[in-house]
Design a protein around this motif. Structure first.
Motif, PDB file in Angstrom:
ATOM      1  N   ARG A  12       0.846  -1.185   0.000  1.00 22.45           N
ATOM      2  CA  ARG A  12       0.000   0.000   0.000  1.00 22.45           C
ATOM      3  C   ARG A  12       0.887   1.242   0.000  1.00 22.45           C
ATOM      4  NH1 ARG A  12      -1.942  -0.533   4.505  1.00 22.45           N
ATOM      5  NH2 ARG A  12      -1.350   1.323   5.713  1.00 22.45           N
ATOM      6  N   ILE A  13       0.688   2.118  -0.936  1.00 21.74           N
ATOM      7  CA  ILE A  13       1.461   3.368  -1.005  1.00 21.74           C
ATOM      8  C   ILE A  13       0.516   4.523  -0.743  1.00 21.74           C
ATOM      9  CG2 ILE A  13       2.852   4.884  -2.454  1.00 21.74           C
ATOM     10  CD1 ILE A  13       3.850   2.442  -3.944  1.00 21.74           C
ATOM     11  N   GLU A  14       0.847   5.314   0.281  1.00 23.27           N
ATOM     12  CA  GLU A  14       0.039   6.480   0.626  1.00 23.27           C
ATOM     13  C   GLU A  14       0.810   7.747   0.268  1.00 23.27           C
ATOM     14  OE1 GLU A  14      -0.656   6.147   4.782  1.00 23.27           O
ATOM     15  OE2 GLU A  14      -2.241   4.632   4.574  1.00 23.27           O
ATOM     16  N   GLU A  15       0.111   8.699  -0.277  1.00 26.05           N
ATOM     17  CA  GLU A  15       0.730   9.982  -0.596  1.00 26.05           C
ATOM     18  C   GLU A  15      -0.134  11.098  -0.018  1.00 26.05           C
ATOM     19  OE1 GLU A  15       2.095  12.738  -4.411  1.00 26.05           O
ATOM     20  OE2 GLU A  15       1.668  10.599  -4.682  1.00 26.05           O
ATOM     21  N   HIS A  16       0.530  12.012   0.698  1.00 26.79           N
ATOM     22  CA  HIS A  16      -0.196  13.149   1.275  1.00 26.79           C
ATOM     23  C   HIS A  16       0.688  14.385   1.178  1.00 26.79           C
ATOM     24  CE1 HIS A  16      -2.933  15.431   3.789  1.00 26.79           C
ATOM     25  NE2 HIS A  16      -1.909  15.798   4.561  1.00 26.79           N
ATOM     26  N   SER A  17       0.191  15.384   0.510  1.00 21.38           N
ATOM     27  CA  SER A  17       0.930  16.651   0.338  1.00 21.38           C
ATOM     28  C   SER A  17       2.320  16.406  -0.234  1.00 21.38           C
ATOM     29  CB  SER A  17       1.039  17.399   1.678  1.00 21.38           C
ATOM     30  OG  SER A  17      -0.248  17.702   2.156  1.00 21.38           O
ATOM     31  N   GLN A  20       5.389  10.637   0.558  1.00 23.42           N
ATOM     32  CA  GLN A  20       4.985   9.281   0.208  1.00 23.42           C
ATOM     33  C   GLN A  20       5.508   8.290   1.239  1.00 23.42           C
ATOM     34  OE1 GLN A  20       6.507   6.774  -3.352  1.00 23.42           O
ATOM     35  NE2 GLN A  20       4.816   8.010  -4.169  1.00 23.42           N
ATOM     36  N   GLN A  21       4.665   7.280   1.563  1.00 24.78           N
ATOM     37  CA  GLN A  21       5.082   6.232   2.497  1.00 24.78           C
ATOM     38  C   GLN A  21       4.524   4.895   2.029  1.00 24.78           C
ATOM     39  OE1 GLN A  21       3.849   6.716   6.606  1.00 24.78           O
ATOM     40  NE2 GLN A  21       5.562   5.480   7.338  1.00 24.78           N
ATOM     41  N   SER A  22       5.384   3.881   2.092  1.00 20.04           N
ATOM     42  CA  SER A  22       4.995   2.543   1.647  1.00 20.04           C
ATOM     43  C   SER A  22       4.785   1.630   2.845  1.00 20.04           C
ATOM     44  CB  SER A  22       6.083   1.942   0.736  1.00 20.04           C
ATOM     45  OG  SER A  22       6.267   2.756  -0.409  1.00 20.04           O
ATOM     46  N   GLU A  33       7.885   1.539   5.428  1.00 21.83           N
ATOM     47  CA  GLU A  33       9.080   2.324   5.127  1.00 21.83           C
ATOM     48  C   GLU A  33       8.945   3.714   5.758  1.00 21.83           C
ATOM     49  OE1 GLU A  33      11.794   1.626   3.505  1.00 21.83           O
ATOM     50  OE2 GLU A  33      11.360  -0.326   2.629  1.00 21.83           O
ATOM     51  N   PRO A  34      10.075   4.374   6.075  1.00 18.45           N
ATOM     52  CA  PRO A  34       9.995   5.762   6.558  1.00 18.45           C
ATOM     53  C   PRO A  34       9.382   6.651   5.480  1.00 18.45           C
ATOM     54  CG  PRO A  34      12.181   4.845   6.954  1.00 18.45           C
ATOM     55  CD  PRO A  34      11.455   3.877   6.059  1.00 18.45           C
ATOM     56  N   PRO A  35       8.676   7.703   5.902  1.00 15.56           N
ATOM     57  CA  PRO A  35       8.106   8.621   4.902  1.00 15.56           C
ATOM     58  C   PRO A  35       9.207   9.275   4.067  1.00 15.56           C
ATOM     59  CG  PRO A  35       7.193   9.021   7.088  1.00 15.56           C
ATOM     60  CD  PRO A  35       8.342   8.074   7.272  1.00 15.56           C
ATOM     61  N   ILE A  36       8.908   9.473   2.807  1.00  8.12           N
ATOM     62  CA  ILE A  36       9.838  10.130   1.890  1.00  8.12           C
ATOM     63  C   ILE A  36       9.291  11.516   1.578  1.00  8.12           C
ATOM     64  CG2 ILE A  36      10.951  10.031  -0.361  1.00  8.12           C
ATOM     65  CD1 ILE A  36      10.564   7.011  -0.317  1.00  8.12           C
ATOM     66  N   PRO A  37       9.950  12.594   2.116  1.00 10.41           N
ATOM     67  CA  PRO A  37       9.441  13.951   1.816  1.00 10.41           C
ATOM     68  C   PRO A  37       9.497  14.222   0.331  1.00 10.41           C
ATOM     69  CG  PRO A  37      11.040  13.985   3.604  1.00 10.41           C
ATOM     70  CD  PRO A  37      11.115  12.618   2.986  1.00 10.41           C
ATOM     71  N   GLY A  38       8.516  14.887  -0.119  1.00 16.64           N
ATOM     72  CA  GLY A  38       8.477  15.226  -1.529  1.00 16.64           C
ATOM     73  C   GLY A  38       7.736  16.523  -1.747  1.00 16.64           C
ATOM     74  N   GLN A  39       7.343  16.755  -2.935  1.00 21.30           N
ATOM     75  CA  GLN A  39       6.586  17.939  -3.281  1.00 21.30           C
ATOM     76  C   GLN A  39       5.300  17.499  -3.976  1.00 21.30           C
ATOM     77  OE1 GLN A  39       8.962  20.557  -5.615  1.00 21.30           O
ATOM     78  NE2 GLN A  39      10.584  20.733  -4.098  1.00 21.30           N
ATOM     79  N   PRO A  40       4.310  18.355  -3.961  1.00 18.57           N
ATOM     80  CA  PRO A  40       3.078  18.007  -4.665  1.00 18.57           C
ATOM     81  C   PRO A  40       3.368  17.674  -6.130  1.00 18.57           C
ATOM     82  CG  PRO A  40       2.761  19.961  -3.327  1.00 18.57           C
ATOM     83  CD  PRO A  40       4.223  19.653  -3.283  1.00 18.57           C
TER      84      PRO A  40
END
Length: 412
Positions: A12-17, A20-22, A33-40
């Motif tokens: 399951r992959i969740e993305e918010h703002s 992303q976190q798996s 997995e630890p959250p991976i900071p990203g951009q919209p």
């Protein structure tokens, strides 16, 4: 959401703002997995709806993707894109503590709108000479972070008013017109701590270790020292003269000992950093903080000047036999038409009496009247803009550092 082997393996992959976190479940064992900071997402599409502003400014919808799977979408529209600084507060007083080395340890926090741009915020922290600042510029990111300064500067002039600044690193935020903010602060030292980088300026026979107190070390570099810094020493009240007497007696502000080429400033903390003019010798005045230091320097320096003029220039040293009344003025200078008392005493007595220790009946020795009268010549407030001491500092502006101080400031 991916499912394999009849549900024995699920990804399951969740993305918010943009973050992303798996999450994976394999044969009943869950792992994230630890959250991976990203951009919209940088993708875009055309979409429109209309209605009253309060109904379309934010909402939650269910969309169907290309394979008709439902996707829950939450959205909010913003008129502004900003990073408004909440901490430090405006005109905050950042004070090095009394540890060794002195430190400032605080949190910086910004209210970022919209919140999805929080990871894109970059901070610029003021630089203070000789102080190690953390985090480093490349790590000073995010809407909230802890920062620190370690080590006081060598120079008093390195304390200052300065600005904390936020900006947006993302090119997307820049193209969206996102704006950071500037927040003014000021840096101060703990007045009675002794964690400055200087070496103690010791009178003879003193055996103290460690630096002088911060107020003495830094004020010595200001106009309050009146150009005499190289001939000013500090005594904490424990060191003694060569004859065994205390260099500073309880209650003393300063001391000048005949035939020395320096003056001594005592521990002004024991007197609350407050001094008072002597009644009848100049304007009545109460001095606080750095002004109490400046007035004490002026008083003791006058003793030094009087010794140079009355004794050293004439006889090379103090001669007790030429001072029968023990007032530290040669008897022959106290005769009529000779040495005139200082103003305003000269309105009442025209000369000193060579047979009387206290000609003016002020409870002082005759020479001491010159030192007390000289205090009125010190321009109170002359070093205010150089005073970076907390606890009563003349540039302090909040309850964190300021004492009741209205003599020079006047009403708020």
């Amino acid at each position: 959401l991916w499912s394999m082997m009849g549900g024995l393996a699920v990804l399951r992959i969740e993305e918010h703002s943009g973050t992303q976190q798996s999450h994976m479940t394999m044969f009943g064992q869950a792992y994230s997995e630890p959250p991976i900071p990203g951009q919209p997402s940088q993708g875009f599409f055309g979409y429109w709806r209309h209605g009253p502003l309060d109904s379309v400014a934010q909402g939650r919808e269910v969309w169907l993707n290309l394979v008709d799977s439902p996707e829950r979408i939450e959205y909010e529209l913003f008129l502004d894109c900003t990073a408004e600084i909440e901490q430090p507060i405006e005109n905050d007083e950042l004070v090095f503590n009394d540890e060794q080395p002195g430190k400032i340890e605080e949190y910086a926090q910004a209210d970022v709108t919209p919140g999805i741009w929080g990871p894109s915020v970059r901070w610029s922290f003021p630089q203070i000479n000789d102080a190690k600042v953390e985090p480093t510029p490349e790590d000073a990111a995010g809407d909230s972070l802890r920062y620190s300064y370690a080590g006081l500067p060598e120079k008093n002039s390195d304390f200052k008013f300065a600005d904390f600044v936020t900006r947006f690193e993302s090119s997307q935020a820049g193209s969206a017109g996102c704006q950071g903010q500037t927040r003014p602060v000021a840096f101060f030292f703990s007045r009675e701590a002794a964690n400055n980088p200087g070496k103690p300026v010791l009178p003879p026979n003193a055996k103290r270790s460690g630096p002088d107190p911060n107020w003495f070390y830094y004020w010595l570099q200001t106009k309050a020292a009146q150009g005499h810094a190289k001939q000013i020493r500090y005594s904490d009240g424990t060191d003694r003269n060569s004859d065994g007497t205390l260099r500073c007696e309880p209650g003393d502000y300063g001391v000048y000992r005949l035939e020395t080429d320096y003056i001594v400033i005592c521990d002004l903390a024991k007197n609350g950093f407050k001094s008072f003019s002597y009644p009848g010798l100049g304007p009545s005045r109460e001095n606080h903080g750095i002004d109490a230091f400046g007035v004490t320097v002026r008083h003791e320096w006058q003793h030094y000047l009087d010794y140079q003029k009355f004794w050293h220039a004439r006889f090379g040293r103090y001669v007790e036999g030429l001072d029968k009344d023990g007032d530290k003025i040669p008897d022959r200078l106290e005769a009529p038409d000779s040495l005139e008392p200082p103003p305003p005493l000269n309105k009442n007595i025209k000369h000193f009496n060579p047979l009387v220790f206290d000609s003016a009946l002020k409870g002082l020795g005759d020479e001491h009247t010159f030192a007390w009268a000289a205090e009125s010549q010190y321009p109170a407030g002359v070093a205010d803009t150089e005073d970076w001491s907390c606890e009563g500092g003349h540039q302090a502006f909040s309850d964190k550092c300021a004492e009741i101080y209205t003599v020079l400031r006047g009403p708020e």
